[in-house]
Design a protein around this motif. Structure first.
Motif, PDB file in Angstrom:
ATOM      1  N   VAL A  84       9.650   1.267  -8.819  1.00  0.00           N
ATOM      2  CA  VAL A  84      10.324   2.563  -8.991  1.00  0.00           C
ATOM      3  C   VAL A  84       9.751   3.645  -8.097  1.00  0.00           C
ATOM      4  N   GLY A  85       8.605   3.407  -7.477  1.00  0.00           N
ATOM      5  CA  GLY A  85       8.044   4.388  -6.562  1.00  0.00           C
ATOM      6  C   GLY A  85       7.303   5.510  -7.263  1.00  0.00           C
ATOM      7  N   VAL A  86       7.094   6.583  -6.526  1.00  0.00           N
ATOM      8  CA  VAL A  86       6.225   7.675  -6.974  1.00  0.00           C
ATOM      9  C   VAL A  86       7.059   8.798  -7.579  1.00  0.00           C
ATOM     10  N   MET A  87       7.001   8.930  -8.893  1.00  0.00           N
ATOM     11  CA  MET A  87       7.607  10.053  -9.568  1.00  0.00           C
ATOM     12  C   MET A  87       6.661  11.264  -9.479  1.00  0.00           C
ATOM     13  N   PRO A  88       7.170  12.481  -9.704  1.00  0.00           N
ATOM     14  CA  PRO A  88       6.297  13.656  -9.622  1.00  0.00           C
ATOM     15  C   PRO A  88       5.066  13.535 -10.520  1.00  0.00           C
ATOM     16  N   GLU A  89       3.934  13.892  -9.983  1.00  0.00           N
ATOM     17  CA  GLU A  89       2.643  13.945 -10.676  1.00  0.00           C
ATOM     18  C   GLU A  89       2.122  12.567 -11.089  1.00  0.00           C
ATOM     19  N   GLN A  96      -5.769   5.481  -8.562  1.00  0.00           N
ATOM     20  CA  GLN A  96      -6.790   5.119  -9.543  1.00  0.00           C
ATOM     21  C   GLN A  96      -6.760   3.632  -9.868  1.00  0.00           C
ATOM     22  N   HIS A  97      -5.565   3.056  -9.941  1.00  0.00           N
ATOM     23  CA  HIS A  97      -5.426   1.658 -10.360  1.00  0.00           C
ATOM     24  C   HIS A  97      -5.086   0.726  -9.186  1.00  0.00           C
ATOM     25  N   GLU A  98      -5.197   1.236  -7.981  1.00  0.00           N
ATOM     26  CA  GLU A  98      -4.946   0.441  -6.769  1.00  0.00           C
ATOM     27  C   GLU A  98      -3.569  -0.216  -6.814  1.00  0.00           C
ATOM     28  N   LEU A  99      -2.568   0.584  -7.074  1.00  0.00           N
ATOM     29  CA  LEU A  99      -1.192   0.129  -7.102  1.00  0.00           C
ATOM     30  C   LEU A  99      -0.481   0.615  -5.839  1.00  0.00           C
ATOM     31  N   VAL A 100       0.404  -0.201  -5.310  1.00  0.00           N
ATOM     32  CA  VAL A 100       1.146   0.148  -4.104  1.00  0.00           C
ATOM     33  C   VAL A 100       2.541   0.610  -4.512  1.00  0.00           C
ATOM     34  N   PRO A 101       2.918   1.852  -4.218  1.00  0.00           N
ATOM     35  CA  PRO A 101       4.258   2.305  -4.589  1.00  0.00           C
ATOM     36  C   PRO A 101       5.308   1.844  -3.594  1.00  0.00           C
ATOM     37  N   VAL A 102       6.482   1.501  -4.100  1.00  0.00           N
ATOM     38  CA  VAL A 102       7.641   1.244  -3.255  1.00  0.00           C
ATOM     39  C   VAL A 102       8.398   2.558  -3.140  1.00  0.00           C
ATOM     40  N   LEU A 103       8.354   3.185  -1.976  1.00  0.00           N
ATOM     41  CA  LEU A 103       8.992   4.484  -1.780  1.00  0.00           C
ATOM     42  C   LEU A 103      10.479   4.278  -1.518  1.00  0.00           C
ATOM     43  N   ASN A 104      11.301   5.039  -2.242  1.00  0.00           N
ATOM     44  CA  ASN A 104      12.742   4.804  -2.230  1.00  0.00           C
ATOM     45  C   ASN A 104      13.561   5.941  -1.635  1.00  0.00           C
ATOM     46  N   SER A 105      12.930   7.050  -1.282  1.00  0.00           N
ATOM     47  CA  SER A 105      13.677   8.208  -0.810  1.00  0.00           C
ATOM     48  C   SER A 105      12.784   9.068   0.069  1.00  0.00           C
ATOM     49  N   GLU A 107      12.207  12.112  -0.465  1.00  0.00           N
ATOM     50  CA  GLU A 107      11.387  12.904  -1.388  1.00  0.00           C
ATOM     51  C   GLU A 107      10.134  12.139  -1.793  1.00  0.00           C
ATOM     52  N   GLN A 108      10.264  10.842  -2.066  1.00  0.00           N
ATOM     53  CA  GLN A 108       9.092  10.045  -2.432  1.00  0.00           C
ATOM     54  C   GLN A 108       8.151   9.883  -1.240  1.00  0.00           C
ATOM     55  N   ILE A 109       8.704   9.739  -0.050  1.00  0.00           N
ATOM     56  CA  ILE A 109       7.860   9.652   1.152  1.00  0.00           C
ATOM     57  C   ILE A 109       7.036  10.921   1.305  1.00  0.00           C
ATOM     58  N   GLU A 110       7.681  12.066   1.125  1.00  0.00           N
ATOM     59  CA  GLU A 110       6.964  13.341   1.237  1.00  0.00           C
ATOM     60  C   GLU A 110       5.920  13.467   0.130  1.00  0.00           C
ATOM     61  N   ARG A 111       6.268  13.029  -1.056  1.00  0.00           N
ATOM     62  CA  ARG A 111       5.349  13.135  -2.201  1.00  0.00           C
ATOM     63  C   ARG A 111       4.098  12.273  -1.971  1.00  0.00           C
ATOM     64  N   HIS A 114       0.097  11.032   3.066  1.00  0.00           N
ATOM     65  CA  HIS A 114      -0.823  10.158   3.804  1.00  0.00           C
ATOM     66  C   HIS A 114      -1.884   9.576   2.871  1.00  0.00           C
ATOM     67  N   ARG A 115      -1.457   9.220   1.661  1.00  0.00           N
ATOM     68  CA  ARG A 115      -2.423   8.701   0.689  1.00  0.00           C
ATOM     69  C   ARG A 115      -2.810   7.245   0.958  1.00  0.00           C
ATOM     70  N   GLY A 116      -2.114   6.589   1.862  1.00  0.00           N
ATOM     71  CA  GLY A 116      -2.490   5.220   2.174  1.00  0.00           C
ATOM     72  C   GLY A 116      -1.316   4.276   2.124  1.00  0.00           C
ATOM     73  N   ARG A 117      -1.618   3.020   1.885  1.00  0.00           N
ATOM     74  CA  ARG A 117      -0.630   1.943   1.958  1.00  0.00           C
ATOM     75  C   ARG A 117       0.513   2.161   0.977  1.00  0.00           C
ATOM     76  N   CYS A 118       1.711   1.853   1.434  1.00  0.00           N
ATOM     77  CA  CYS A 118       2.898   1.954   0.594  1.00  0.00           C
ATOM     78  C   CYS A 118       3.909   0.924   1.069  1.00  0.00           C
TER      79      CYS A 118
END
Length: 347
Positions: A84-89, A96-105, A107-111, A114-118
């Motif tokens: 589901v990717g990165v929701m706000p906040e 913290q849990h070393e999870l890789v987000p799947v960015l879908n938009s 807005e999620q890319i901007e959110r 440069h935090r790392g792997r995605c």
């Protein structure tokens, strides 16, 4: 099985292991991930994910960050991706849990910044999640994309025209965006053709016995056996009806058995007067409506007794067959499996 349990759910982990190997073989040496969202499709994320890890899976997909957090406790070294990717906040949860987000938009890319792997999901025709092709040019060149991915809409229909359209659209995205791995093939996509497979297969349902090639014999094994217990046998001596709404008429001479299992346990109400269970090797149709805790079956020509176990899901009636009777898909049958069963894991 203890005397207090009214139903027994047996899950054969060896079959899940062999299903994973079958999928790896189909991929011909390409990498094979494992989708374990929704509690491993209802079969139990802890035993299933451990089995898949032992089978060689290292990349895992879940739907939600809370599923990823749970999986991290089970498999500390796994590569875990959240669809589901990165929701706000929620950004710090992923770190913290070393999870890789799947960015879908965008807005999620901007959110994510440069935090790392995605991962980056491109919508090639599903129109559900993913970046629109027109926005591909807006993806920052500095984005650290591990898996560039998309999702088939019709891979279970081998000759559907959209399949080739999606493959071509995804190939264009792969040329436009820097990435480490590319992944398009879900369970059915793995069996389409080599062009659909890319670097990484992403099977889910096929791991758990659902047929990824509905127009052919199922190449996967069914790891699930659900047995319900007969709690009463009825000899019908006069004309009667059965169940709520009196929807099914009975005749003198019929014999019914009542099983302690119903829609509260995931046996769908749509199976009323359409489901079939097996008493030993004999098919027994469900008659009347499925209740919350009970179903009734016709055992007129079958030896049946109180305390006897019958196959609700099993060798003769796998999840896909039950789904056909219920007018749904095998995914829903598995993910609806209830919590009141006594669960036994083999292997």
């Amino acid at each position: 099985m203890d005397n207090f349990s009214s139903a027994l759910l047996t899950i054969d982990l060896n079959i899940i292991k062999s299903n994973y190997q079958r999928l790896r073989d189909q991929l011909g040496g390409k990498d094979c991930a494992a989708v374990v969202k929704a509690d491993a499709y209802g079969l139990g994320i802890k035993p299933v994910s451990k089995t898949l890890w032992e089978s060689g899976a290292r990349t895992f997909f879940v739907a939600l960050p809370e599923e990823g957090i749970e999986l991290r406790q089970i498999l500390p070294d796994a590569d875990i991706h959240v669809l589901v990717g990165v929701m706000p906040e929620t950004e710090e949860i992923y770190l913290q849990h070393e999870l890789v987000p799947v960015l879908n938009s965008l807005e999620q890319i901007e959110r994510w910044g440069h935090r790392g792997r995605c991962d980056l999901h491109i919508d090639t025709g599903m129109t559900r999640l993913g970046l629109a092709p027109k926005d591909i040019s807006k993806v920052p060149a500095t984005l650290d994309v591990d898996i560039l991915m998309s999702h088939f809409a019709c891979a279970d229909e081998k000759d559907h025209l959209l399949n080739n359209e999606q493959i071509a659209a995804f190939q264009n995205a792969c040329h436009a965006i820097a990435h480490k791995r590319a992944s398009l093939a879900n369970s059915s996509g793995i069996f389409l053709n080599e062009d659909a497979q890319f670097d990484l297969g992403r099977p889910g349902c096929a791991l758990y016995g659902i047929n990824p090639t509905p127009d052919q014999a199922n190449p996967m094994g069914n790891p699930v056996r659900l047995q319900g217990k007969i709690v009463q046998v009825h000899e019908i001596d006069t004309q009667h009806s059965v169940g709520y709404g009196a929807t099914h008429a009975l005749q003198a001479g019929q014999k019914l058995a009542t099983i302690a299992l119903g829609y509260a346990d995931g046996y769908l109400r749509s199976l009323s007067s359409s489901g079939v269970v097996y008493v030993d090797e004999a098919p027994a149709p469900v008659v009347g409506r499925v209740s919350m805790d009970l179903i009734t079956i016709d055992v007129t020509d079958i030896e049946a007794r109180e305390g006897q176990l019958v196959d609700v899901i099993g060798p003769h009636n796998p999840p896909d067959q039950i789904a056909k009777q219920a007018g749904t898909i095998g995914y829903e049958i598995l993910t609806s499996l209830g919590r009141r069963y006594k669960r036994i894991y083999k292997g």
